[in-house]
Design an enzyme around this catalytic site. Structure first.
Site, PDB file in Angstrom:
ATOM      1  N   HIS A  53      30.701  36.262  47.280  1.00 48.48           N
ATOM      2  CA  HIS A  53      31.011  37.694  47.207  1.00 48.48           C
ATOM      3  C   HIS A  53      29.810  38.435  46.648  1.00 48.48           C
ATOM      4  CE1 HIS A  53      33.016  41.448  46.319  1.00 48.48           C
ATOM      5  NE2 HIS A  53      34.063  41.027  46.986  1.00 48.48           N
TER       6      HIS A  53
ATOM      7  N   ARG B 181      32.666  49.418  46.872  1.00 46.75           N
ATOM      8  CA  ARG B 181      31.785  49.793  47.982  1.00 46.75           C
ATOM      9  C   ARG B 181      32.586  50.521  49.051  1.00 46.75           C
ATOM     10  NH1 ARG B 181      30.034  44.876  50.092  1.00 46.75           N
ATOM     11  NH2 ARG B 181      31.593  43.930  48.758  1.00 46.75           N
TER      12      ARG B 181
END
Ligand SMILES: Cc1cc2nc3c(=O)[nH]c(=O)nc-3n(C[C@H](O)[C@H](O)[C@H](O)COP(=O)(O)OP(=O)(O)OC[C@H]3O[C@@H](n4cnc5c(N)ncnc54)[C@H](O)[C@@H]3O)c2cc1C
Ligand code: HEM
Ligand code: HEM
Ligand code: SF4
Ligand code: F3S
Ligand code: FES
Lengths: 611, 245, 216
Positions: free
Chosen positions: A257, A273
Site C-alpha cells: 500500500h 488520496r
C-alpha cells in the site's frame, strides 16, 4: 478434553466468515465461528475506506454498472483473475450492500445539492441529484472509473463488522473467540474439522464439523512492516499447507500500500488520496502527475507504490532515522473535512505520530498491505484437494483479484463471497451425512499434544521463536518486496530454507503453561516459513511482471507464458521447497488481456511467437 | 540520553499452580515514538516470553488492548511513552475475567451484553434483493455511526464505580448500544420495549453519573449525552407506564 | 454489595419512579438548603431582620408545617439515596480502591457525597429536632446556642458538608438527566464550585455573626 460438534465450523469471525455462517444458519444449520479475538476485533474492522459496488447513486458514479465494475476489477488484476468469479462478484455486490443496509449498516447517504470535492489537490464542484436523496452514497477510490466506494465516514469495516456480528447474535451463530485453530482433522481427502487451542486456558478442544471453512484473513505478519493486525499471521493457512493436498494460489501476489505511516506502518486510508490528497517528495513537490499524467495519485496501488519506491531511489525521498519516506499532503482539504470524513486519519496522525495533518505533512512509505494469494478454491469456495473444506475472504484465492486487488474490492469481496460460498456450503450440508472416526480424532489430538510437549521441553532444540520469526520477516522484506530480481529472490529462498531448519528446532524459554504467547507463536512458525517460501519461490519462478508482482529483470507482462495461476503445495512435511503447479488464470474470457490504461504497459502478448 | 523506563506490570497466570498475583518490574530503554505496544512486545521478546497481553490492530481501532495505565483504563497501543512519567504501572482491566497478566476476557462480557440488549435491528420487513435500498437521511446515518464507533474496549465499564460495585449494572457501553438502536429508524422497537431492557436499576437508573466512562472512552463517544438522553427518555416512559394503567 | 429494594428480574416500572423521586427529593432539598442559608444569613444584616423573617414564617405556619415536611422529604431522600450506597464492607472497599486507582474527580465527588450524606443524616436530624422543638426561632436563641461552643463546632462541620453534598448533588442532577451536555460540563462545574464556595463563606460569616453577637 472438550469435543464440540457443529454443521459448519468457520475458522475466522471476520466479515467473510460471519457472512457465510449467517447464510448457513439461515438455512437451518448450526454454525460456529472460531476467532483469535472477539469477532468485532477481526481485521475487517480496520478497513476504513469502503466497499465497491456499482450502485451509481452519486452523480460522480453516473453510468456505473456491474459491467464497468467488472472491467475495472479485471484490469486491476492485470488479467490474473478468474473472470467468471469477478463477474459474479460485480453482479452481486450492489445487492449485498443493500442487504447490509437492511441489516443495519449506517451507510453515508446522498445529500442533494451542490458540494465541493478535490482531485489532485484542486477543488471542483458537483451537484448531487434530488431524486437520489437518501440512497447509498459513494466516494472515489484508486483504480476505479467511477465513484463506487460505499462508506460510513472512515469506519466502514468497523460499521459493517458490527452489523454482521449483530446479525450473528440474532440468528444464533456462535462465536468462540480467543480460540485458535492449530491443526486440521483430515481423513484422506475429507476434512472433519479442526483441533483448536483455547486462548483463555491453553487447553486443546476438538471441533468436529460436516463442513469447515477457512476465513482467517490475510497473513501480512510474515513481513516485518505491514498494515495488517498482529493476528493476521497466516496461522490458519498453515493448517491447510500441512495437509499436503490443499494448494495455495498465487502466493507471490503481494500488495504493497502506498501510504503506511512511518515508523509504525499503520495505514492511512486510500480515501485521503481519493478525497484529493497528494504525494510530495523531499522538495515538497508533487510527482505522481509526472509519472501518471492521467490518474496521478489515484492510479492502482501497485503502480503508485512502485513509482514512490522509484522516486525515492532517484534520490527524492525524505531521510529519517527509520529510513526514507515521502509525504502525504491533505492540508488543503481543510479542518472540517479532515476531522469529519477523515477523522480516523486525523486521530492516527495525532495519537501515533504526534503531528497535526491539518497543518503538517504525513510521513508515508509503501508497506505490505494485502495478500491476493491464499487457499485456492473453485468458484463455489470449495478448496482444492479436500472435501468439506471451504474458504472465502482474504484467506482464499477465489480469485477475483488476480495479481492486484483494487481498493474497496476486498471488503466487498468478504460479504459477497461469504454470501455465495455460505449458500454453497448450505447446499453441501443438505446432502451430507458424516460419521466421525474417534481413532482418527484422538490421533490428531495426540500429535498436537506431542508437538506442544516437544516445544515446551525443547526436544528439538532451543532456537528462539522470536529471533527465527524475525529472520523470516527480514528475508522476505529484502527479497520479495515491491521490486524483485532473480538474485534477490534466490538469496531470499536460500535464507528461508535455513530459517525453516531453525524453525523446526525451536524450543520455548518459558514454561508454556496456560495461554502462553510464546507457545502460540512457536506452533505456527514452521508453517509461516513455508508460506514465506511459497511467496519467494513462486516469485522466483514467475519470470514476468504482473500487477503487484514486479520483476526488474522481466519488466514485461507475459501473457504468452504466464497468463496462469501458481498453485503451491507442500507435498511432504519434510520437503525444503514447495511444489509449484500452474493452471490457466481464467476459463471464461470476457475481456481479453490488454492495456490497463495506467502503469507501464510492456506486454508480451499471447500471440507473440516463442523466442 | 534516552530515558530508562520502569514498568510495574501485574503478573498472574491462573493456569500455573505456582503463580501468585504480584507486580513485576521491567526496565526498558525508551526509543523514539515508542508506544506501549512497542514496549510490551519488546519486553516479551527480549525479557519474558510468557508475558500475556492483547493487541490486534495496534492502531487504536479494534479495542483489544484496554488496560489500566497508571491508574486509568485506556488503550495501550495508542499510549505514547513520552506522555508518561518514567515509571509506568500496568494492570489488567477490572470487572472482566482475568485470562492472565494484562489479558482479560472482554469477549464473553460483550457477547452477553448483545444478548441482553438484543443488539440488532428488530424489524418485520424482509429484504427484497430486487428492490433499491430504503432511503435514509444522511444526518441520521451519521448520528447512528457516531454511536456505532464504540470499539468495545471495555474501558468505560472498568472505570465505572457503579459497575465495579454492582455486577448486575450493565454499563455505559451497553447503554450506548441501546441508544444506537433507539435512534435508528429501521429498528421498530418501541420505547416500552427498550424500557424492558434498560428501564431499571441494572440499566439506566443504576447509573450514578460518575462520568468516568465519558472521561476515559478512548474513542470519545458522547456517553454523557447519551446517558442523559436515555434517562430522560426512560424516565418519561416510566411515568407513562405508571399513569396509563 | 449494595442494597437494592427492587427484586431483581421484576419489571423496573418503579425503578424509574424512584429515580424521579430521588431527583425531586434531592432538588427540593437543594432549594430548601439554599433558601435556608440565605434566610439564616439575614442575621448578618441585623438580628431584627432575622427575627422578623422567623416570625413571619411561624405566623403563617410555614415552620410548623414545612419543618416536618422537610424532615419527611429528608428521610425519603435518605431512603432513596441509600439504595445506591454500599453498606457492606466489600462494596466500600471496592469503591475506595477504585477511586484511589482512578484519580478521577467525579468519582471522588461521589464518595464525598456518600460520606457527607451519612454525617448529615445524623447531624441534620439532631439540628432539626433542636430547632423545631424550641420554637419560635429567634436570633437571640440561636446565638446563645452557638456561643455555648459545642454548637459552633457542630455547624463548622455541618456547613461545609451540607453545601458540598448539595452542590455535588446539583451538578449530578444536571449531568445525569442530560440538562448539562458534555460541551458545557466544565463550565457548569465551575459555576457549581462558585455557588458552593459562596454558600460556605456565607455560612461561616453567619456563624461568626451569631458567635460574636451580644446576647443580653
Ligand atoms: C489497514 C487496512 C485497511 C483496509 N482497508 C480496506 C478498505 O478500505 N477497503 C477494502 O475493500 N479492503 C480494505 N482492507 C482489506 C480488508 O480489510 C481485508 O481484506 C478483509 O477485511 C479481510 O476480511 P476477512 O473476513 O477475510 O478476514 P479478517 O477480517 O481478517 O478476519 C480473520 C478472522 O480469522 C480469525 N483467525 C485467524 N487465524 C485464526 C486461527 N488460527 N484460528 C481461529 N481464528 C483465526 C481472526 O481472529 C479473525 O476473526 C484493508 C486492510 C487493512 C490491513
Ligand atoms: C440523610 C442524609 C442523606 C443521605 C443518606 C443522602 C444520600 C444521597 C445519595 C446516596 C445520593 C447519590 C444518589 C445517586 O448518585 O444516585 C444523594 C444525592 C443527592 N442528595 Fe443526598 N443524602 C442525604 C441528605 C441530603 C440533603 C440534606 C440534601 C439537600 C439538602 C441532599 C441533596 C442531594 C441531592 C440534590 C442529590 C442529587 C440527586 C440525584 O443525583 O438524583 N441530600 N444523596
Ligand atoms: C425545617 C427544619 C429546620 C429548621 C427550623 C432550621 C432552623 C435553623 C436555625 C434556627 C438555625 C440557626 C442555628 C440554630 O438555631 O441552631 C439553623 C442553622 C443551620 N441549619 Fe437549619 N433548620 C432546619 C433544617 C435544616 C436542614 C435540613 C439542614 C441541612 C441539611 C440545615 C442546616 C443548617 C445549617 C448548616 C445551619 C448553620 C447556618 C449558618 O451558620 O449559616 N437546617 N437552622
Ligand atoms: S464506549 Fe468507549 S470506552 Fe466504552 S467500550 Fe466503547 S469505546 Fe470503549
Ligand atoms: S461511569 Fe458509570 S455511573 Fe454512569 S456516568 Fe458512567 S456509567
Ligand atoms: S490493539 Fe487495537 S486498539 Fe489497541
Amino acid at each position: 478434553m472438550q469435543t464440540i460438534y457443529t454443521d459448519l465450523l468457520v475458522v475466522g469471525a471476520g466479515l467473510a466468515g460471519e457472512r457465510a455462517a449467517v447464510e448457513a444458519a439461515d438455512a437451518g444449520f448450526s454454525a460456529i465461528c472460531l476467532s483469535l479475538v472477539p469477532a468485532r476485533r477481526s481485521h475487517s474492522s480496520a478497513a476504513q475506506g469502503g466497499m465497491q459496488a456499482a450502485l451509481g447513486n452519486s452523480v460522480m458514479g453516473e453510468g456505473d454498472s456491474p459491467d464497468v465494475h467488472f472491467a475495472d476489477t479485471v484490469k486491476g488484476s492485470d488479467w490474473g483473475c478468474d473472470q467468471e468469479v469477478a463477474r459474479m462478484f460485480a453482479d452481486s455486490a450492489p445487492i449485498e450492500m443493500r442487504r447490509l443496509a437492511h441489516w443495519g449498516v449506517p451507510w453515508n447517504r446522498v445529500v442533494p445539492g451542490k458540494s465541493i470535492y478535490y482531485k489532485g489537490g484542486k477543488q471542483y464542484d458537483k451537484v448531487e441529484k434530488e431524486e437520489k436523496e437518501g440512497l447509498i452514497m459513494a466516494r472515489s477510490f484508486g483504480g476505479t472509473a467511477k465513484w463506487r466506494t460505499c462508506y460510513t465516514s472512515d469506519g466502514t469495516g468497523h460499521a459493517v463488522m458490527c452489523t454482521m456480528d449483530n446479525r450473528c447474535a440474532e440468528v444464533g451463530v456462535e462465536v468462540h473467540d480467543k480460540t485458535e485453530a492449530i491443526a486440521m482433522i483430515q481423513d484422506g481427502d475429507v476434512c472433519y474439522g479442526v483441533v483448536a487451542r483455547c486462548l483463555r486456558t491453553g487447553e486443546l478442544i476438538t471441533y468436529l464439523s460436516k463442513a469447515t471453512m477457512i476465513a482467517s484473513g490475510g497473513f501480512g505478519r510474515i513481513y516485518p512492516n505491514t498494515t495488517n493486525a498482529v493476528i493476521c499471521d497466516g496461522g490458519a493457512h498453515t493448517l491447510c499447507i500441512e495437509t499436503g493436498v490443499v494448494p495455495m494460489g498465487n502466493m507471490e501476489a503481494v500488495q504493497f500500500h502506498p501510504t503506511g505511516i512511518v515508523p509504525t506502518d499503520i495505514l492511512v486510508t486510500e480515501g485521503c488520496r481519493g478525497d484529493g490528497g497528494t504525494l510530495l517528495d523531499v522538495n515538497e513537490k508533487r510527482f505522481m502527475n509526472d509519472y501518471e499524467p492521467d490518474k496521478a495519485e489515484l492510479a492502482s496501488r501497485d503502480v503508485v507504490s512502485r513509482w514512490m519506491t522509484h522516486h525515492m531511489r532517484e534520490g527524492h525521498g525524505v531521510k529519517s532515522p527509520y529510513g526514507e519516506h515521502l509525504w502525504l499532503d491533505i492540508r488543503h482539504l481543510g479542518a472540517e473535512h479532515i476531522t469529519g470524513k477523515l477523522r480516523e486519519v486525523y486521530e492516527i496522525c495525532t495519537s501515533f505520530l504526534g503531528i497535526n495533518p491539518i497543518h503538517q505533512l504525513i510521513p508515508v512509505r509503501p508497506t505490505h498491505h494485502y495478500s491476493m494469494g491464499g487457499v485456492r478454491t473453485n468458484r463455489d469456495g470449495a478448496a482444492y484437494g479436500l472435501k468439506g473444506l471451504f474458504s472465502a475472504g482474504e484467506s482464499a484465492c477465489w480469485d477475483m483479484h488476480g495479481f492486484n486487488r483494487l481498493g474497496g474490492n476486498s471488503l466487498a469481496e468478504t460479504v459477497v463471497a461469504g454470501g455465495i460460498v455460505g449458500k454453497k456450503i448450505a447446499e453441501y450440508l443438505e446432502g451430507c451425512e458424516t460419521t466421525f472416526k474417534t481413532s482418527l480424532i484422538s490421533d490428531v489430538v495426540k500429535k498436537q499434544q506431542a508437538r506442544i510437549d516437544a516445544l515446551v521441553n525443547g526436544t528439538n532444540g532451543s532456537e528462539n521463536v522470536y529471533k527465527v520469526r524475525a529472520a523470516m520477516q527480514v528475508a522476505l522484506n529484502k527479497g520479495a518486496n515491491i521490486f524483485r530480481t532473480q538474485a534477490g529472490l534466490e538469496e531470499c529462498v536460500a535464507t528461508l530454507q535455513e530459517t525453516l531448519i531453525r524453525a523446526r528446532n525451536v524450543g520455548l524459554r518459558s514454561n508454556g503453561k496456560g495461554v502462553n504467547p510464546e507457545l502460540a507463536a512457536a506452533l505456527k512458525l514452521e508453517g509461516q516459513v513455508k508460506m514465506g517460501l511459497m511467496v519467494a519461490y513462486g516469485a522466483l519462478q514467475r519470470t514476468e511482471s504482473r500487477g503487484s508482482h514486479n520483476r526488474e529483470d522481466f519488466p514485461a507482462r507475459n501473457d504468452r507464458d504466464w497468463l496462469n495461476r501458481t498453485l503451491a503445495y507442500w507435498k511432504t512435511p519434510s520437503d525444503s521447497l514447495p511444489t509449484l503447479e500452474y493452471e490457466p488464470a481464467t476459463e471464461v474470457v470476457e475481456i481479453p488481456p490488454g492495456d490497463r490504461g495506467y502503469g507501464k504497459s510492456e506486454i508480451i502478448s499471447a500471440d507473440d511467437n516463442k523466442e | 540520553m534516552s530515558r530508562l523506563l520502569k514498568f510495574n506490570i501485574f503478573r498472574y497466570n491462573p493456569a500455573d499452580e505456582v503463580s501468585e498475583p504480584h507486580m513485576e518490574e521491567f526496565v526498558l530503554e525508551e526509543t523514539d515514538s515508542m508506544t506501549l505496544f512497542i514496549a510490551l512486545n519488546r519486553i516479551r521478546e527480549e525479557q519474558d516470553p510468557s508475558l500475556q497481553f492483547d493487541f490486534c490492530c495496534r492502531a487504536g481501532i479494534c479495542g483489544s488492548c484496554g488496560m489500566v495505565i497508571n491508574g486509568r483504563p485506556g488503550l495501550a497501543c495508542h499510549t505514547k511513552t513520552k506522555d508518561l512519567s518514567g515509571e509506568i504501572t500496568l494492570l489488567p482491566l477490572p470487572v472482566y475475567k482475568l485470562v492472565g497478566d494484562l489479558s482479560v476476557d472482554t469477549g464473553s462480557w460483550f457477547r452477553e451484553m448483545y444478548t441482553k440488549t438484543e443488539s440488532w435491528i428488530h424489524t418485520t420487513k424482509t429484504f427484497d434483493p430486487t428492490a433499491i435500498e430504503e432511503r435514509m437521511d444522511n444526518k441520521q446515518a451519521v448520528d447512528i455511526y457516531e454511536l456505532e464507533r464504540c470499539v468495545e474496549c471495555g474501558c468505560c465499564v472498568a472505570a465505572c464505580g457503579t459497575a465495579r460495585m454492582r455486577e448486575d449494572f450493565i454499563g455505559a457501553a451497553a447503554l450506548n448500544r441501546v441508544a444506537r438502536f433507539l435512534i435508528d429508524p429501521r429498528d421498530q422497537r418501541t420505547e416500552n420495549d427498550y424500557y424492558e431492557i434498560i428501564g431499571n436499576d441494572m440499566g439506566i437508573f443504576g447509573c450514578m453519573g460518575l462520568l468516568a466512562c465519558e472521561d476515559v472512552c478512548p474513542k470519545h463517544l458522547p456517553l454523557q449525552n447519551q446517558l442523559g438522553f436515555l434517562r430522560r427518555k426512560m424516565g418519561i416512559t416510566s411515568l407513562k407506564k405508571i399513569f396509563k394503567k | 454489595m449494595s442494597i437494592s429494594y427492587v427484586p431483581v428480574g421484576k419489571s423496573g416500572k418503579w425503578d424509574g419512579a424512584m429515580d424521579w423521586l430521588q431527583m425531586l427529593s434531592g432538588f427540593s432539598l437543594i432549594l430548601f438548603v439554599w433558601c435556608h442559608a440565605i434566610l439564616e444569613s439575614s442575621v448578618v444584616i441585623s438580628p431584627d431582620v432575622m427575627d422578623a423573617i422567623g416570625h413571619f414564617l411561624e405566623s403563617t405556619g410555614m415552620v410548623q408545617v414545612g419543618g416536618p415536611l422537610i424532615f419527611l422529604v429528608f428521610l425519603s431522600h435518605f431512603v432513596l439515596g441509600a439504595r445506591k450506597i454500599p453498606f457492606r464492607f466489600d462494596g466500600q472497599k471496592t469503591i475506595w480502591q477504585h477511586a484511589k486507582m482512578l484519580h478521577h474527580l467525579d468519582t471522588w465527588m461521589w464518595i464525598v457525597q456518600i460520606v457527607s450524606a451519612m454525617i448529615i443524616l445524623i447531624m441534620a436530624s439532631i439540628h432539626m429536632w433542636v430547632a423545631l422543638s424550641d420554637l419560635p426561632i429567634t436570633a437571640a436563641k440561636s446565638a446563645a446556642r452557638i456561643q455555648g461552643g459545642y454548637w459552633a463546632v457542630f455547624f463548622l462541620i455541618l456547613i461545609p458538608l451540607v453545601h458540598l453534598h448539595v452542590g455535588i448533588g446539583f451538578y449530578r442532577i444536571g449531568v445525569k438527566w442530560g440538562f448539562v451536555k458534555d460541551c458545557n460540563r466544565a463550565k457548569f462545574k465551575k459555576v457549581v464550585d462558585v455557588i458552593v464556595t459562596a454558600f460556605v463563606v456565607l455560612g461561616l460569616i453567619t456563624l461568626a455573626r451569631y458567635y460574636f453577637m451580644s446576647v443580653n
